[in-house]
Design an enzyme around this catalytic site. Structure first.
Site, PDB file in Angstrom:
ATOM      1  N   GLU A 289       0.833  -1.210   0.000  1.00 47.76           N
ATOM      2  CA  GLU A 289       0.000   0.000   0.000  1.00 47.76           C
ATOM      3  C   GLU A 289       0.864   1.256   0.000  1.00 47.76           C
ATOM      4  O   GLU A 289       0.739   2.118   0.866  1.00 47.76           O
ATOM      5  CB  GLU A 289      -0.963  -0.043   1.195  1.00 47.76           C
ATOM      6  CG  GLU A 289      -1.876  -1.258   1.133  1.00 47.76           C
ATOM      7  CD  GLU A 289      -2.891  -1.359   2.270  1.00 47.76           C
ATOM      8  OE1 GLU A 289      -2.617  -0.831   3.364  1.00 47.76           O
ATOM      9  OE2 GLU A 289      -3.952  -1.960   2.034  1.00 47.76           O
ATOM     10  N   ASP A 368      -8.248  -9.406   4.002  1.00 43.21           N
ATOM     11  CA  ASP A 368      -8.034  -8.334   4.971  1.00 43.21           C
ATOM     12  C   ASP A 368      -9.106  -8.300   6.057  1.00 43.21           C
ATOM     13  O   ASP A 368      -9.995  -7.459   6.010  1.00 43.21           O
ATOM     14  CB  ASP A 368      -7.998  -6.989   4.226  1.00 43.21           C
ATOM     15  CG  ASP A 368      -7.451  -5.867   5.087  1.00 43.21           C
ATOM     16  OD1 ASP A 368      -6.944  -6.149   6.176  1.00 43.21           O
ATOM     17  OD2 ASP A 368      -7.533  -4.710   4.651  1.00 43.21           O
ATOM     18  N   GLU A 396     -12.452  -2.983  12.289  1.00 44.55           N
ATOM     19  CA  GLU A 396     -12.505  -2.240  11.032  1.00 44.55           C
ATOM     20  C   GLU A 396     -13.646  -2.698  10.123  1.00 44.55           C
ATOM     21  O   GLU A 396     -14.428  -1.887   9.646  1.00 44.55           O
ATOM     22  CB  GLU A 396     -11.167  -2.389  10.305  1.00 44.55           C
ATOM     23  CG  GLU A 396     -11.168  -1.734   8.933  1.00 44.55           C
ATOM     24  CD  GLU A 396      -9.810  -1.800   8.240  1.00 44.55           C
ATOM     25  OE1 GLU A 396      -8.858  -2.364   8.803  1.00 44.55           O
ATOM     26  OE2 GLU A 396      -9.720  -1.266   7.123  1.00 44.55           O
TER      27      GLU A 396
HETATM   28  C1  BDP Z   1      -6.066  -2.520   6.140  1.00 42.80           C
HETATM   29  C2  BDP Z   1      -6.400  -1.161   6.630  1.00 42.80           C
HETATM   30  C3  BDP Z   1      -5.295  -0.195   6.474  1.00 42.80           C
HETATM   31  C4  BDP Z   1      -4.018  -0.780   7.028  1.00 42.80           C
HETATM   32  C5  BDP Z   1      -3.721  -2.080   6.335  1.00 42.80           C
HETATM   33  C6  BDP Z   1      -2.547  -2.834   6.927  1.00 42.80           C
HETATM   34  O1  BDP Z   1      -7.534  -0.716   5.933  1.00 42.80           O
HETATM   35  O2  BDP Z   1      -5.669   0.978   7.143  1.00 42.80           O
HETATM   36  O3  BDP Z   1      -2.958   0.084   6.897  1.00 42.80           O
HETATM   37  O4  BDP Z   1      -4.797  -2.948   6.462  1.00 42.80           O
HETATM   38  O5  BDP Z   1      -2.797  -3.807   7.625  1.00 42.80           O
HETATM   39  O6  BDP Z   1      -6.911  -3.369   6.835  1.00 42.80           O
HETATM   40  O7  BDP Z   1      -1.405  -2.497   6.693  1.00 42.80           O
END
Ligand code: BDP
Length: 682
Positions: A289, A368, A396
């Site tokens: 990301e 996720d 989340e």
């Molecule tokens: C996702 C989240 C994000 C996190 C990412 C992570 O939406 O905010 O930074 O995972 O785990 O669940 O790095």
């Protein structure tokens, strides 16, 4: 306020006979060991016993011939003459609690191999007392199953918390460290009381300010926080910016094979350990990301992790390297890539190439933290590489602490999942506790759900998730019911109806949440970015690799080898076969693995479309029942906690209707198939 004390209420016990009995031991605390950790145990006992029993225990540092509670670690064994104990039955963090009664007096011994064990024993004893257990014949032997029992804070220094739903950070405010150290200490108490022994104190997405945490400008503050946690047996870790060498302006590369980069990190490690001699190590999100990582330099993740590992190695530090690595800029029209495959595809080929002090931290599922997804096939697939689990306590995708969703049953299912890595009977919990393969380090971590809300977790009942997480890291074999009852007793006291109702609410809540949200394991269907509230196509035509592929004929992601992305092949044979075939793929994960027509019949006998309608109507009804159950407790719970929780449950009811209506309408319109029961859908 009661909700602040969470499960460490230490309410005055009103059963006079019991108070009298407990007072027998509690009037004298004899602490043979002396260290900051023992000090914490002593303080906790002192506070708790005074509150519960209305006495002022006498604290001394030697054995007296009186009734007492004695604290000692293995080092002090010589002071305990005649006591027959075998420290070989416990591991490094283990403890024993023994009541020994002679003609003259009675003693409760809290014995740890190390001081941390004594502290855990003290918390255990207080748990028993809060739950009104008998203490006269205790003979408890406890060792944690997992070596690392870790919490990850996703706190930013500006005070915000990534995916935080309970206020702001307790650690930082306006780009500096918080002055409210008491709050951090109370957090340490909560964590330690359930056996947590490690914490990373900043977000895995490390921005410029937090990159500075490893510099001399902020290390003194990190040191202060680390001292608070140290007193509770908890090691402090930092999330680092992989490109620190560049970000801090020292070098123009972060290439892990560059000698200057290596040297820079070695010096950095030295500097950190000068401040914090028992510093835990680094948690790293790299090449994920938009975070920097070794891919920029055409290096792989073993190169990246090992470079840091070499720097930390002389000090006994660890590199916890996250496997949440995938392409977040996918072309949704190109169906050849499947995000679910990513972690395995990246990491499995590197098995055996990581240093001994590197641990791979793997999210429970390949996507996720959805309400339901398959278990990551990476567990058990790397016998020569330390692995640990990553759960998400912060909700989340599971209602953001506005909805009740107790995750202990979900975590248990995942930990019990049979990987077949060593044939039948190779559950995930035995991979991550290090007993299946000879891992040097392993364990379980989770993203925390706390913030500076007065009740820590927003939804007061979400405290149970933090409690349950800790208890499961200690012992994944504990039953969900046991953990739940322990938590309720400590948090709300000993009222049977309260116990019964809250336990029912908690234990059913995950399933209820699943009923009115995304069906049959397909996931997502949430508002992009916020991840709260229904939006069926919210992520359907975006770059994140998160699809359901619903059209007028059917729905689901074909991840089979035969016709789909081939993801099922990442499992061991037994699981590959189970998921590959429509006949054996479990209903609850059907749409995670297969694309099927709406008329496909589930094992339950109903069609997919009818299942969607049914569960969404049911889910709302069940959410209403949660609220009804809660209202039966009106006069039994103090009004602050009662009203708070009631408000959240009311919001859940109305929000569950929104979920129901949007999902049902969407699928009715797509499929054109009416509800068999003719309920109002659009
Ligand atoms: C996702 C989240 C994000 C996190 C990412 C992570 O939406 O905010 O930074 O995972 O785990 O669940 O790095």
């Amino acid at each position: 306020k009661e909700s602040y004390a969470a499960w460490l209420q230490y309410k005055k016990i009103d059963d006079a006979a019991l108070v009298k009995e407990y007072q027998k031991w509690a009037s004298n605390i004899e602490s043979l060991a002396d260290s900051i950790v023992i000090q914490s145990a002593q303080n906790e006992l002192n506070t708790a016993l005074s509150l519960m029993l209305d006495i002022q225990p006498k604290i001394s540092s030697d054995i007296k011939p009186v009734n007492s509670i004695v604290l000692a670690s293995m080092k002090e064994l010589n002071l305990l003459d005649k006591l027959d104990v075998d420290f070989d039955q416990i591991n490094e963090d283990g403890y024993m609690i023994k009541t020994v009664t002679s003609d003259e007096n009675s003693t409760i011994y809290l014995l740890g191999k190390r001081d941390a064990g004594v502290l855990y024993a003290a918390f255990h004893l207080l748990r028993l007392m809060q739950n009104r257990e008998k203490l006269d014949h205790l003979n408890i032997v406890e060792s944690p199953k997992n070596q690392l029992r870790m919490i990850n804070q996703w706190d930013n220094m500006d005070g915000s918390i990534e995916r935080g739903y309970a206020g702001k950070s307790i650690f930082y405010k306006d780009d500096v460290f918080s002055e409210e150290l008491n709050r951090i200490q109370d957090y340490a108490r909560l964590l330690s009381s359930v056996g947590i022994n490690a914490i990373s104190i900043n977000n895995v997405n490390v921005h410029q300010v937090e990159t500075n945490l490893i510099t001399s400008s902020l290390l003194p503050k990190v040191t202060e926080v680390a001292s608070i946690f140290r007193a509770y047996g908890i090691k402090t870790f930092l999330s680092i910016n992989y490109a620190s060498t560049i970000q801090l302006g020292d070098l123009d590369t972060a290439d892990p094979l560059d000698p200057e980069v290596k040297e820079w990190w070695k010096n950095k490690a030295k500097e950190i350990y000068r401040f914090i001699p028992d510093f835990g190590g680094f948690l790293v999100k790299a090449d994920s990301e938009h975070r920097p990582g070794p891919f920029t330099y055409n290096r792989n993740h073993a190169d990246g992790a090992n470079m840091l590992a070499e720097a930390l190695e002389p000090f006994g530090g660890l590199v916890i390297w996250r496997c949440f690595v995938y392409n977040c800029l996918q072309d949704w029209r190109d169906r050849s890539t499947d995000r679910a495959r990513a972690a395995y595809d990246h990491f499995k080929p590197l098995d055996g190439q990581f240093h001994e002090n590197v641990i791979l931290q793997i999210k429970n599922g390949p996507m996720d933290f959805q309400v339901r997804e398959a278990v990551s096939p990476l567990f058990g697939a790397m016998p020569q590489t330390n692995q640990m689990m990553e759960f998400q306590v912060t909700q989340e995708y599971t209602g953001q602490q506005r909805h009740l969703c107790y995750l202990v049953p979900q975590w248990k299912e995942i930990l019990d999942f049979d990987t077949y890595a060593n044939g039948e009977g190779s559950p995930v919990k035995q991979v991550v506790d290090g007993s299946m393969f000879p891992y040097r380090y392993s364990g379980i971590a989770a993203v925390s759900n706390i913030g500076n809300d007065y009740n820590w977790t927003g939804h007061t009942l979400a405290q149970a998730n933090l409690y349950g997480f800790g208890r499961l890291t200690w012992n994944p074999d504990l039953e969900a019911e046991t953990i739940t009852n322990e938590w309720i007793g400590q948090t709300f006291g000993q009222d049977e109806l309260v116990n019964e109702q809250i336990s029912q609410m908690l234990l059913k809540s995950w399933e209820i949440y699943e009923h009115y949200t995304s069906p049959l394991g397909v996931g997502w269907m949430v508002n992009p970015h916020y991840h709260y509230g229904p939006n069926v196509d919210g992520y359907e035509y975006s770059v994140w690799g998160t699809y359901h592929f619903a059209d007028c004929h059917g729905i689901g992601v074909d991840r089979t080898v035969q016709t789909g992305t081939g993801y099922t092949a990442q499992y061991f044979k037994e699981n590959t076969e189970m998921y590959e075939s429509l006949d054996t793929c479990p209903d609850e994960l059907l749409l995670f693995f297969h694309h099927v027509p709406y008329t496909h019949k589930l094992k339950s006998g109903v069609t997919v479309i009818q299942h969607i309608y049914n569960t969404h109507f049911e889910g709302v009804q069940e959410a209403e029942e949660l609220k009804e159950r809660w209202t039966t407790l009106k006069d039994r719970i103090n009004s602050e906690r009662y009203e708070d929780i009631l408000n959240r449950l009311e919001e859940q009811v109305s929000h569950s209707k929104e979920w129901r209506d949007i999902i049902n309408t969407y699928f009715y319109r797509k499929s054109g198939i009416a509800d068999e029961q003719n309920r109002k859908i659009y």
